[in-house]
Scaffold this active site. Structure first.
Site, PDB file in Angstrom:
ATOM      1  N   LYS A   9      48.689 -71.381 -24.444  1.00 32.91           N
ATOM      2  CA  LYS A   9      47.848 -70.243 -24.022  1.00 32.91           C
ATOM      3  C   LYS A   9      47.710 -70.241 -22.504  1.00 32.91           C
ATOM      4  O   LYS A   9      46.997 -71.043 -21.926  1.00 32.91           O
ATOM      5  CB  LYS A   9      46.443 -70.317 -24.639  1.00 32.91           C
ATOM      6  CG  LYS A   9      45.703 -68.995 -24.437  1.00 32.91           C
ATOM      7  CD  LYS A   9      44.211 -69.083 -24.579  1.00 32.91           C
ATOM      8  CE  LYS A   9      43.482 -69.332 -23.295  1.00 32.91           C
ATOM      9  NZ  LYS A   9      43.649 -68.305 -22.257  1.00 32.91           N
ATOM     10  N   GLY A  49      42.477 -76.889 -16.085  1.00 32.86           N
ATOM     11  CA  GLY A  49      41.500 -75.847 -15.772  1.00 32.86           C
ATOM     12  C   GLY A  49      40.302 -76.457 -15.089  1.00 32.86           C
ATOM     13  O   GLY A  49      40.384 -77.543 -14.505  1.00 32.86           O
ATOM     14  N   SER A  50      39.182 -75.771 -15.197  1.00 34.53           N
ATOM     15  CA  SER A  50      37.978 -76.233 -14.503  1.00 34.53           C
ATOM     16  C   SER A  50      37.362 -77.430 -15.224  1.00 34.53           C
ATOM     17  O   SER A  50      37.522 -77.599 -16.439  1.00 34.53           O
ATOM     18  CB  SER A  50      36.965 -75.092 -14.436  1.00 34.53           C
ATOM     19  OG  SER A  50      36.605 -74.703 -15.752  1.00 34.53           O
ATOM     20  N   THR A  51      36.632 -78.220 -14.466  1.00 32.97           N
ATOM     21  CA  THR A  51      35.945 -79.372 -15.058  1.00 32.97           C
ATOM     22  C   THR A  51      34.919 -78.901 -16.087  1.00 32.97           C
ATOM     23  O   THR A  51      34.756 -79.522 -17.145  1.00 32.97           O
ATOM     24  CB  THR A  51      35.289 -80.208 -13.934  1.00 32.97           C
ATOM     25  OG1 THR A  51      36.350 -80.739 -13.125  1.00 32.97           O
ATOM     26  CG2 THR A  51      34.460 -81.349 -14.485  1.00 32.97           C
ATOM     27  N   VAL A  54      34.964 -76.183 -18.125  1.00 34.44           N
ATOM     28  CA  VAL A  54      35.598 -75.830 -19.405  1.00 34.44           C
ATOM     29  C   VAL A  54      36.271 -77.070 -20.010  1.00 34.44           C
ATOM     30  O   VAL A  54      36.247 -77.260 -21.224  1.00 34.44           O
ATOM     31  CB  VAL A  54      36.609 -74.667 -19.223  1.00 34.44           C
ATOM     32  CG1 VAL A  54      37.349 -74.388 -20.526  1.00 34.44           C
ATOM     33  CG2 VAL A  54      35.883 -73.406 -18.765  1.00 34.44           C
ATOM     34  N   GLY A  55      36.808 -77.932 -19.161  1.00 35.14           N
ATOM     35  CA  GLY A  55      37.439 -79.156 -19.653  1.00 35.14           C
ATOM     36  C   GLY A  55      36.464 -80.015 -20.446  1.00 35.14           C
ATOM     37  O   GLY A  55      36.810 -80.554 -21.507  1.00 35.14           O
ATOM     38  N   GLU A  80      43.623 -82.039 -16.850  1.00 36.89           N
ATOM     39  CA  GLU A  80      43.822 -81.922 -15.394  1.00 36.89           C
ATOM     40  C   GLU A  80      42.768 -80.943 -14.894  1.00 36.89           C
ATOM     41  O   GLU A  80      42.856 -79.756 -15.176  1.00 36.89           O
ATOM     42  CB  GLU A  80      45.232 -81.388 -15.097  1.00 36.89           C
ATOM     43  CG  GLU A  80      46.359 -82.256 -15.597  1.00 36.89           C
ATOM     44  CD  GLU A  80      46.457 -83.565 -14.846  1.00 36.89           C
ATOM     45  OE1 GLU A  80      46.006 -83.633 -13.692  1.00 36.89           O
ATOM     46  OE2 GLU A  80      46.970 -84.541 -15.424  1.00 36.89           O
ATOM     47  N   CYS A  97      43.757 -76.959  -7.123  1.00 34.44           N
ATOM     48  CA  CYS A  97      43.008 -78.172  -7.472  1.00 34.44           C
ATOM     49  C   CYS A  97      43.188 -79.229  -6.396  1.00 34.44           C
ATOM     50  O   CYS A  97      42.317 -80.046  -6.158  1.00 34.44           O
ATOM     51  CB  CYS A  97      43.496 -78.695  -8.814  1.00 34.44           C
ATOM     52  SG  CYS A  97      45.271 -78.989  -8.845  1.00 34.44           S
ATOM     53  N   GLU A 122      33.519 -77.813  -5.890  1.00 32.37           N
ATOM     54  CA  GLU A 122      34.817 -77.172  -5.712  1.00 32.37           C
ATOM     55  C   GLU A 122      34.582 -75.690  -5.407  1.00 32.37           C
ATOM     56  O   GLU A 122      33.963 -74.978  -6.190  1.00 32.37           O
ATOM     57  CB  GLU A 122      35.649 -77.321  -6.994  1.00 32.37           C
ATOM     58  CG  GLU A 122      37.065 -76.828  -6.829  1.00 32.37           C
ATOM     59  CD  GLU A 122      37.878 -76.938  -8.108  1.00 32.37           C
ATOM     60  OE1 GLU A 122      37.437 -76.426  -9.149  1.00 32.37           O
ATOM     61  OE2 GLU A 122      38.970 -77.546  -8.061  1.00 32.37           O
TER      62      GLU A 122
HETATM   63  P1  NAD Z   1      39.223 -72.262 -16.516  1.00 34.67           P
HETATM   64  O1  NAD Z   1      38.692 -73.585 -16.911  1.00 34.67           O
HETATM   65  O2  NAD Z   1      38.265 -71.137 -16.403  1.00 34.67           O
HETATM   66  O3  NAD Z   1      40.344 -71.768 -17.554  1.00 34.67           O
HETATM   67  C1  NAD Z   1      41.479 -72.554 -17.851  1.00 34.67           C
HETATM   68  C2  NAD Z   1      42.052 -72.117 -19.173  1.00 34.67           C
HETATM   69  O4  NAD Z   1      41.117 -72.450 -20.210  1.00 34.67           O
HETATM   70  C3  NAD Z   1      42.303 -70.618 -19.304  1.00 34.67           C
HETATM   71  O5  NAD Z   1      43.491 -70.397 -20.029  1.00 34.67           O
HETATM   72  C4  NAD Z   1      41.094 -70.148 -20.103  1.00 34.67           C
HETATM   73  O6  NAD Z   1      41.318 -68.954 -20.834  1.00 34.67           O
HETATM   74  C5  NAD Z   1      40.892 -71.320 -21.035  1.00 34.67           C
HETATM   75  N1  NAD Z   1      39.549 -71.443 -21.611  1.00 34.67           N
HETATM   76  C6  NAD Z   1      38.397 -70.850 -21.215  1.00 34.67           C
HETATM   77  N2  NAD Z   1      37.383 -71.241 -22.009  1.00 34.67           N
HETATM   78  C7  NAD Z   1      37.906 -72.093 -22.911  1.00 34.67           C
HETATM   79  C8  NAD Z   1      37.347 -72.858 -23.972  1.00 34.67           C
HETATM   80  N3  NAD Z   1      36.060 -72.804 -24.282  1.00 34.67           N
HETATM   81  N4  NAD Z   1      38.163 -73.675 -24.683  1.00 34.67           N
HETATM   82  C9  NAD Z   1      39.474 -73.761 -24.374  1.00 34.67           C
HETATM   83  N5  NAD Z   1      40.054 -73.056 -23.383  1.00 34.67           N
HETATM   84  C10 NAD Z   1      39.279 -72.239 -22.659  1.00 34.67           C
HETATM   85  O7  NAD Z   1      40.020 -72.512 -15.168  1.00 34.67           O
HETATM   86  P2  NAD Z   1      40.688 -71.443 -14.229  1.00 34.67           P
HETATM   87  O8  NAD Z   1      39.569 -70.705 -13.542  1.00 34.67           O
HETATM   88  O9  NAD Z   1      41.709 -70.682 -14.965  1.00 34.67           O
HETATM   89  O10 NAD Z   1      41.457 -72.390 -13.182  1.00 34.67           O
HETATM   90  C11 NAD Z   1      40.854 -72.951 -12.078  1.00 34.67           C
HETATM   91  C12 NAD Z   1      40.448 -74.389 -12.345  1.00 34.67           C
HETATM   92  O11 NAD Z   1      41.577 -75.145 -12.764  1.00 34.67           O
HETATM   93  C13 NAD Z   1      39.940 -75.091 -11.092  1.00 34.67           C
HETATM   94  O12 NAD Z   1      38.786 -75.835 -11.391  1.00 34.67           O
HETATM   95  C14 NAD Z   1      41.083 -76.017 -10.712  1.00 34.67           C
HETATM   96  O13 NAD Z   1      40.701 -77.137  -9.964  1.00 34.67           O
HETATM   97  C15 NAD Z   1      41.638 -76.377 -12.036  1.00 34.67           C
HETATM   98  N6  NAD Z   1      43.037 -76.833 -11.887  1.00 34.67           N
HETATM   99  C16 NAD Z   1      43.333 -78.160 -11.991  1.00 34.67           C
HETATM  100  C17 NAD Z   1      44.634 -78.614 -11.816  1.00 34.67           C
HETATM  101  C18 NAD Z   1      44.986 -80.070 -11.945  1.00 34.67           C
HETATM  102  O14 NAD Z   1      46.165 -80.364 -12.133  1.00 34.67           O
HETATM  103  N7  NAD Z   1      44.048 -80.991 -11.856  1.00 34.67           N
HETATM  104  C19 NAD Z   1      45.651 -77.701 -11.532  1.00 34.67           C
HETATM  105  C20 NAD Z   1      45.311 -76.357 -11.427  1.00 34.67           C
HETATM  106  C21 NAD Z   1      44.003 -75.925 -11.620  1.00 34.67           C
END
Ligand code: NAD
Length: 507
Positions: free
Chosen positions: A194, A247-249, A251-252, A269, A303, A401
């Protein structure tokens, strides 16, 4: 007010004519519309016009994708094919992506607002990663123990873990899926992928490449859709064995908590707040160039952004002034212009958040030495290169961040103080140390709690080198020689030959 950002509409029209605009879900080897018929419209962050329309997956589509992935894993043949066969297919995917590199790069630029020359570089990097993973497919192996006694042989084999949920963010759409999917495939896993609902085009297009390369149907299924409707169930469904999330910490953490109910393996990540530490004996020209690159690359929506600049007091005044001057010259503009270094921010909401961080810093007493707000533009959302000086490590701007083109500068007096500031936040993704002195550079790098520490460079990467975070920047590592092994389970085969010593002999 003068318009700071001008956009070339003719070039936009020509570019749009060269890429697909409507994208369907890829399930069971076929492109299909969403069961609900719903779609997601993507507006170019730079040009303010619709550039892509994705099918919007819902529960029924996810169910079909999971069934397809489960069947492709449980019935094969993908998991039991030889490493050489899987390797050949991954190489073919790399070749096909390379042949269509311009289309992939253009989609990411149109949907994310990143500069086209940068997107081309990311695609070339992604192709290289697919080739690296293809190599690992042939080198995935376990261990053997012939030291357990004359009648025993211990084998530790690696088996693909099963169905993997791959969830990716919007900032490096194709690069990040390429840090996950080819390794899962190299290991023999199947996947449901996704991408972000804002930048799904290049990942959906990958479906056509996978089909053309001959990937058996159902091995990879790609769903565009929202986090709550598709992402969340991908972390809880019992048919999923592992979740690989970037993604974000925030949501992670939610994803990890949700996945706990079925104890899935998690690879995470997440965010970063990465320090760039400059000592007085550094090559200051090189450090300045890297500091500006680290702060503004991908509009700071990275990130790995070097968003905390820690400068030694002895050179702080001079370095900060030079940093501000260099920041003024960074070319912000139309992402389709090959000369542009920094493009648009991902969404109006995100731009407002970034501006809010800067406003908060001002209230906290920091000095906004440059920028701080949006740039006037014909369309889209662009932010000025922003320098926050005089920040203290306790301020939110120095800890959270920001994910925008915002550099926060702090001063330090000793290596001990620099290390304390560097390690004093929740994140630990990456860092850099600038010094010509070996002891200072390497000694400081060793003390920093982060997954990657560069000395005298910034944000270099290679498929051979593991990438990931300490603490709240993530769990696990991507890339590197263990990247395919991460998508496996270890299984012990305990083999016995000859007579076995009885437990109990009845008299
Ligand atoms: P996000 O956490 O908002 O979304 C990431 C993904 O998760 C999207 O596909 C989103 O639709 C999905 N998502 C949203 N809610 C969810 C849930 N409840 N359960 C499962 N999946 C869900 O992040 P973003 O705004 O798309 O990206 C930016 C963030 O990603 C920043 O915090 C950045 O630091 C991080 N990032 C980290 C790395 C790394 O390698 N460490 C690389 C790139 C981005």
């Amino acid at each position: 007010m003068t318009i700071a950002i001008r956009l070339n509409r003719t070039r936009l029209a020509e570019t749009l004519a060269g890429v697909p605009k409507a994208h369907e879900l890829f399930i069971g080897g076929r492109f299909v519309p969403a069961g609900s018929g719903r779609t997601i419209e993507r507006t170019s962050p730079a040009h303010g016009v619709t550039v892509s329309t994705y099918a919007e997956a819902g529960a029924a589509d996810l169910d079909a994708a999971l069934e397809a992935a489960r069947a492709a894993f449980d019935r094969g043949p993908w998991p039991s094919m030889t490493g050489a066969e899987r390797s050949r297919l991954l190489h073919k995917v790399a070749d096909l992506v390379e042949a269509r590199l311009e289309v992939f790069a253009t989609l990411d630029t149109l949907e994310s607002g990143k500069p086209i020359s940068q997107a081309r570089g990311e695609m070339a990097g992604a192709v290289d990663i697919w080739r690296y993973a293809a190599g690992l497919a042939r080198d995935l192996h376990g261990e053997s123990y012939s030291t357990l006694g004359a009648s025993k042989l211990g084998l530790v084999v690696r088996e693909p873990i099963g169905v993997v949920s791959i969830i990716t963010p919007w900032n490096f759409p194709f690069l990040i899926v390429s840090q996950k999917l080819p390794f899962a495939l190299a290991a023999g896993c199947t996947a449901v992928v996704k991408p972000s609902e804002m930048t799904s085009g290049s990942t959906l297009l990958l479906g056509s490449v996978l089909a053309e390369a001959g990937l058996p149907e159902g091995v990879v299924n790609i769903l565009s859709g929202y986090g709550a409707e598709v992402g969340a169930p991908m972390t809880t469904d019992p048919r999923v064995d592992m979740v690989s999330f970037t993604g974000s910490t925030r949501v992670g953490k939610a994803a990890m908590a949700a996945a706990a109910a079925t104890l899935k393996k998690m690879s995470m990540e997440l965010g970063g707040k990465n320090p760039q530490i400059v000592f007085p004996d550094a090559d200051l020209d090189a450090a300045l160039d890297a500091a500006v690159f680290g702060a503004y690359f991908n509009a700071g929506e990275c990130c790995n952004a070097g968003s905390r600049l820690l400068v030694h007091r002895d050179i702080a005044g001079q370095f900060e002034a030079a940093f501000v001057e260099r920041s003024k010259k960074v070319v912000i503009g139309d992402p389709l212009d090959p000369q542009t270094l920094v493009g648009a921010l991902i969404s109006p909401q995100h731009l407002a958040l970034v501006e809010g961080h800067v406003a908060h810093a001002r209230t906290d007493g920091a000095d906004i030495a440059l920028g701080g707000s949006r740039l006037d533009s014909e369309a889209g959302q662009f932010m000025a290169a922003t320098v926050v000086a005089g920040a203290l490590p306790s301020m939110a701007i120095a800890r959270d961040e920001v994910f925008g083109p915002v550099a926060t500068i702090m001063r330090f007096s000793s290596a001990d103080e620099a290390v304390a500031i560097a390690n004093g936040v929740d994140y630990g993704l990456s860092a850099s140390v600038w010094s010509r002195d070996f002891d200072t550079a390497v000694g400081t790098a060793k003390r920093i709690r982060a997954g990657t520490v560069w000395t005298n460079t910034f944000m270099d990467g290679a498929a051979e080198l593991p990438f990931g975070g300490f603490r709240q920047s993530g769990v696990g590592r991507e890339l590197g020689r263990h990247a395919a092994a991460d998508y496996t389970e270890e299984k012990t085969l305990h083999l016995h030959c000859g007579p076995r010593t009885a437990w109990w002999l009845p008299r």
